[in-house]
Design an enzyme around this catalytic site. Structure first.
Site, PDB file in Angstrom:
ATOM      1  N   SER B  39       9.984 -40.177  -9.007  1.00 27.00           N
ATOM      2  CA  SER B  39       8.961 -40.449  -8.585  1.00 27.00           C
ATOM      3  C   SER B  39       7.731 -40.977  -9.750  1.00 27.00           C
ATOM      4  O   SER B  39       6.900 -42.145  -8.441  1.00 27.00           O
ATOM      5  CB  SER B  39       8.391 -39.771  -7.027  1.00 27.00           C
ATOM      6  OG  SER B  39       7.116 -38.834  -7.190  1.00 27.00           O
ATOM      7  N   LYS B  83       1.627 -37.875  -6.909  1.00 26.49           N
ATOM      8  CA  LYS B  83       1.153 -39.423  -6.319  1.00 26.49           C
ATOM      9  C   LYS B  83      -0.151 -40.110  -6.777  1.00 26.49           C
ATOM     10  O   LYS B  83      -1.003 -39.416  -7.126  1.00 26.49           O
ATOM     11  CB  LYS B  83       1.428 -38.932  -4.917  1.00 26.49           C
ATOM     12  CG  LYS B  83       2.768 -38.526  -4.544  1.00 26.49           C
ATOM     13  CD  LYS B  83       3.505 -39.268  -4.664  1.00 26.49           C
ATOM     14  CE  LYS B  83       5.045 -38.388  -4.006  1.00 26.49           C
ATOM     15  NZ  LYS B  83       6.244 -38.786  -4.875  1.00 26.49           N
TER      16      LYS B  83
END
Lengths: 78, 184
Positions: B39, B83
């Site tokens: 990710s 993230k």
């Protein structure tokens, strides 16, 4: 978890941004944040190709308003 | 006999103190931990990438748009995620502008017309690899209380130990804030 967050459209955001500009009477800054769209070309060797995806923001009085639009990344993809 | 018991107690005491020190430093000062997953490509490798996490940014204190953070996954408290912050409290951000890539053939304007205002005390986070990231686009903005620290650097253990320079031993590199002035 986050509270229920209403979805708003571009016109509503543009009106808020305009009101902020009039209220604060200061220059807004145009900022960019680049993220990617990566796809694996070979899973075994972990080889992948990433295409940049630029996101634009207008920052006025400490609040960021995203202004990414269709033309923002169209040049990269042609 | 008394001396032996005393020695055992002394060793146990130092062991316990070391564990406590490690726990406190990991919770409140600094952590060096492995990351996995695609990710955050190309910022972080899929595997064998270790990140340096500074804990003074815990609970989102001092975090800014564009910072890389470690947070507890809101849908699974046993997992943590890396993230990038793409929306601070009060910001108006597009939910998923990258969705436009998959709609190229249609003239739908929806990806550029679907905004949310990030609630107070929350941040919007997305993985750098928008194509393979489970993030705020799925589970909405996350409470700042779930932020465990900010990633300031990483070591890619897939790289050779010596890469020609002292500044990138073992694939070391700084993880920068990518929210920058747009060139006009």
């Amino acid at each position: 978890m986050a509270p229920a967050t209403p979805v708003v459209d571009r016109e509503a955001v543009a009106a808020t941004l305009q009101a902020s500009k009039q209220r604060n009477r200061q220059e807004c800054e145009l900022k960019a944040l680049t993220q990617y769209e990566c796809q694996f070309v070979d899973l075994e060797s972990n080889r992948y190709i990433c295409r940049p995806f630029k996101r634009l923001f207008e920052v006025c009085a400490g609040t960021s308003y995203e202004t990414t639009a269709q033309p923002t990344n169209s040049a990269d993809r042609s | 006999m008394t001396t032996t018991i005393g020695s055992i107690l002394t060793v146990s005491s130092y062991f316990l103190r070391s564990i406590c020190f490690l726990h406190i430093s990991h919770s409140y000062i600094y952590e060096f931990t492995e990351t996995r997953g695609e990710s955050m490509l190309p910022t972080l490798a899929v595997q064998n990438d270790y990140v340096h996490v500074v804990k003074k940014y815990k609970n989102g204190r001092g975090c800014k748009l564009g910072d890389c953070i470690v947070a507890v996954k809101p849908t699974d408290p046993n997992h943590r995620v890396c993230k990038r912050i793409t929306g601070m409290p009060g910001d108006y951000i597009l939910v998923d502008p990258s969705d436009s890539i998959y709609r190229e053939k249609s003239d739908s304007d929806e990806p550029f017309n679907t905004y949310i205002k990030v609630p107070n005390g929350h941040v919007w986070v997305t993985g750098d690899n928008l194509a393979h990231s489970l993030d705020s686009r799925t589970y909405n903005s996350i409470p700042m209380g779930l932020i465990k620290g900010k990633i300031v650097a990483a070591n890619d253990f897939n790289q050779p130990f010596w890469n020609g320079s002292l500044s990138n031993i073992l694939g070391f590199r700084k993880i920068q804030n990518t929210f920058i002035d747009e060139e006009s």
